[in-house]
Design an enzyme around this catalytic site. Structure first.
Site, mmCIF file in Angstrom:
data_model
loop_
_atom_site.group_PDB
_atom_site.id
_atom_site.type_symbol
_atom_site.label_atom_id
_atom_site.label_comp_id
_atom_site.label_asym_id
_atom_site.label_seq_id
_atom_site.Cartn_x
_atom_site.Cartn_y
_atom_site.Cartn_z
ATOM 1 N N ASN A 1 0.857 -1.180 0.000
ATOM 2 C CA ASN A 1 0.000 0.000 0.000
ATOM 3 C C ASN A 1 0.895 1.231 0.000
ATOM 4 O O ASN A 1 1.796 1.350 0.834
ATOM 5 C CB ASN A 1 -0.906 0.010 1.242
ATOM 6 C CG ASN A 1 -1.891 1.173 1.208
ATOM 7 O OD1 ASN A 1 -1.495 2.337 1.245
ATOM 8 N ND2 ASN A 1 -3.168 0.859 1.134
ATOM 9 N N SER B 1 -5.275 -0.543 -2.532
ATOM 10 C CA SER B 1 -5.785 0.782 -2.176
ATOM 11 C C SER B 1 -6.917 0.574 -1.184
ATOM 12 O O SER B 1 -7.812 -0.241 -1.420
ATOM 13 C CB SER B 1 -6.271 1.501 -3.435
ATOM 14 O OG SER B 1 -6.659 2.823 -3.094
ATOM 15 N N GLU B 2 -6.876 1.296 -0.055
ATOM 16 C CA GLU B 2 -7.750 0.936 1.065
ATOM 17 C C GLU B 2 -9.235 1.156 0.787
ATOM 18 O O GLU B 2 -10.080 0.652 1.513
ATOM 19 C CB GLU B 2 -7.330 1.634 2.357
ATOM 20 C CG GLU B 2 -7.306 3.134 2.322
ATOM 21 C CD GLU B 2 -5.898 3.667 2.078
ATOM 22 O OE1 GLU B 2 -5.163 3.052 1.275
ATOM 23 O OE2 GLU B 2 -5.556 4.710 2.677
ATOM 24 N N ASN B 3 -9.551 1.919 -0.264
ATOM 25 C CA ASN B 3 -10.980 2.066 -0.571
ATOM 26 C C ASN B 3 -11.557 0.816 -1.218
ATOM 27 O O ASN B 3 -12.765 0.748 -1.443
ATOM 28 C CB ASN B 3 -11.230 3.304 -1.434
ATOM 29 C CG ASN B 3 -10.414 3.327 -2.700
ATOM 30 O OD1 ASN B 3 -9.206 3.087 -2.674
ATOM 31 N ND2 ASN B 3 -11.056 3.592 -3.808
ATOM 32 N N SER C 1 -11.060 -4.827 3.150
ATOM 33 C CA SER C 1 -9.873 -4.036 2.826
ATOM 34 C C SER C 1 -9.044 -3.742 4.076
ATOM 35 O O SER C 1 -7.813 -3.858 4.063
ATOM 36 C CB SER C 1 -10.291 -2.715 2.164
ATOM 37 O OG SER C 1 -9.162 -2.062 1.671
#
Lengths: 228, 213
Positions: B24, B47-49, B89
């Site tokens: 990340n 990607s954390e979304n 996530s």
């Protein structure tokens, strides 16, 4: 015959009461159910507690709800953005309460509510300002913070397709909080680009099982795909 | 001495990301690392979304407002990439499934405390996003930042003066002057830029450094 579809946005947001806690899906504008929020503004409920990752962008959707002074408190992880001027002004004027939650704790607390857990121990935030005053515990040599579930009276979410049983599939990164919020609210209201017949959604790819969804409303595809 | 440019820092970090890593890249400077990942390595960007297998920015006109990264910029998805909700996530992050995360910072302390989310200024509107999850979740946390602030104060400190994001969490610091490991025995200098010697680096850094053997 069970039919969770409703004919209008007005019907979709009926019954949302003053003082309700309302989860709103979306990460920025991706996945934000803008049409349901517009309907909520028209419906008039006030003194709301809103749960969202952000605190509105520009003057549309969640920002418009804030601007209409319907929100007493917001629970979110990232209120300050380049285009969060509506929230910024209300916050600086002391006209909105903010509960700031690390993004993963926000997700985990929402999941805890949906899963019926009484609380969770999370490593995120340990030793920081956001854990001040909270109970902690050392488990297997690692430090955790006690956090409580976030549950809601209503969730407003956006999906790509739904059926009359409330099964949902999403589109790309618009999925974000939708599935976990659906499980955490007493009444989950999904706006979809298309309502499809039962059996049309591949059961292997349904993301949100209909048990978590109470109302489904179709909005025009063009409007839901609009650029922020 | 030859301070590294931001692009050179990104290139330097990219060299240390092995084939097969789940990575990340934080918002801001770390995002640049993607531009320098060696083309002969398969590396999974998270990607954390809610996506794994993130690709580069789309061609102009190809942007999709529902395909974005954590900085809310339009991105693409590689073949084999996938989407998931926020619960999954952050389980990837918090659960130790990511090999490396690269973060920017205001300060890092000698024991690896990180400050990168809030200046603590009374008029600042706080925002944290996924910073605290990233700080504690990945197997290795790399920080990239300038060695000194614009006013010349070292960003590697005895104790963070800003509110911390996580404690004891940073593994390696990449600055425009040096690469430094945070170890139980203190800060160990692995590399310095051309024209900088250890004594000068130590003079600029208010906590004890040792040179890697």
């Amino acid at each position: 015959m069970i039919d969770k579809t409703v004919a209008s946005l007005e019907e979709a947001v009926a019954g949302i009461f003053d003082g309700a806690t309302v989860m709103i899906g979306g990460f920025g504008t991706a996945g934000q159910p803008a049409e349901l929020i517009d309907a909520l503004i028209a419906q008039g409920a006030k003194d709301l507690t809103i749960v969202n990752n952000n605190a509105g962008n520009g003057e549309i959707g969640l920002a418009a709800l804030l601007k209409a002074r319907r929100v007493k408190k917001i629970i979110c992880s990232f209120p300050r953005q380049a285009d969060s001027h509506v929230f910024d002004a209300l916050y600086r004027a002391g006209e909105i309460q903010l509960e700031l939650v690390p993004q993963g704790n926000l997700a985990a607390r929402i999941q805890a509510a949906g899963a019926g857990l009484g609380a969770i121990f999370t490593p995120t935030g340990y030793g920081t300002l956001l854990a001040e005053g909270k109970e902690t515990r050392e488990i297997d040599g690692k430090h955790y913070v006690l956090e409580y579930p976030i549950k809601a009276d209503f969730a407003l979410i956006k999906a790509l397709q739904g059926d009359r049983w409330g099964n949902l599939v999403y589109r790309k990164t618009a999925r974000n909080f939708g599935p976990i919020m659906a499980a955490a609210a007493a009444t989950t209201i999904a706006q979809v680009s298309e309502i499809v017949p039962l059996g049309a959604l591949d059961p292997e790819v349904i993301v949100t099982p209909g048990i978590f969804v109470q109302r489904v409303v179709a909005v025009s595809g063009a409007a839901s795909a609009r650029v922020a | 001495m030859n301070k590294l440019t931001r692009d050179q820092m990104a290139e330097r970090v990219a060299r240390d990301i092995p084939e097969g890593s789940y990575v990340n890249l934080g918002i801001g400077l770390p995002t640049k690392v993607a531009n320098y990942l060696p083309k002969d390595r398969e590396i999974f960007l998270h990607s954390e979304n809610g996506l794994l297998g993130m690709g580069p920015a789309p061609a102009p006109g190809e942007e999709d407002p529902e395909l974005i990264n954590a900085g809310k910029e339009p991105v693409t998805l590689l073949d084999g990439g996938c989407f998931f909700h926020h619960g999954d996530s952050f389980a990837m992050m918090r659960g130790g499934h990511l090999d490396i995360c690269v973060l920017g910072a205001f300060q890092v302390s000698k024991k690896g405390d990180l400050a990168n989310w809030h200046t603590g200024a009374p008029d600042a509107i706080p925002a944290v996003g996924g910073a605290m999850d990233l700080a504690i979740g990945a197997k290795k946390v790399f920080v990239m930042m300038d060695h000194l602030t614009k006013s010349g104060e070292c960003k590697i400190v005895e104790r963070c003066g800003y509110p911390v994001t996580g404690i004891d969490c940073v593994d390696r610091i990449y600055t425009d002057l040096a690469v430094i490991d945070v170890t139980p025995d203190g800060l160990v200098v692995l590399e310095m830029v051309e024209g900088l010697d250890f004594d000068e680096l130590q003079r600029l850094t208010p906590v004890p450094l040792t040179l890697a053997a």
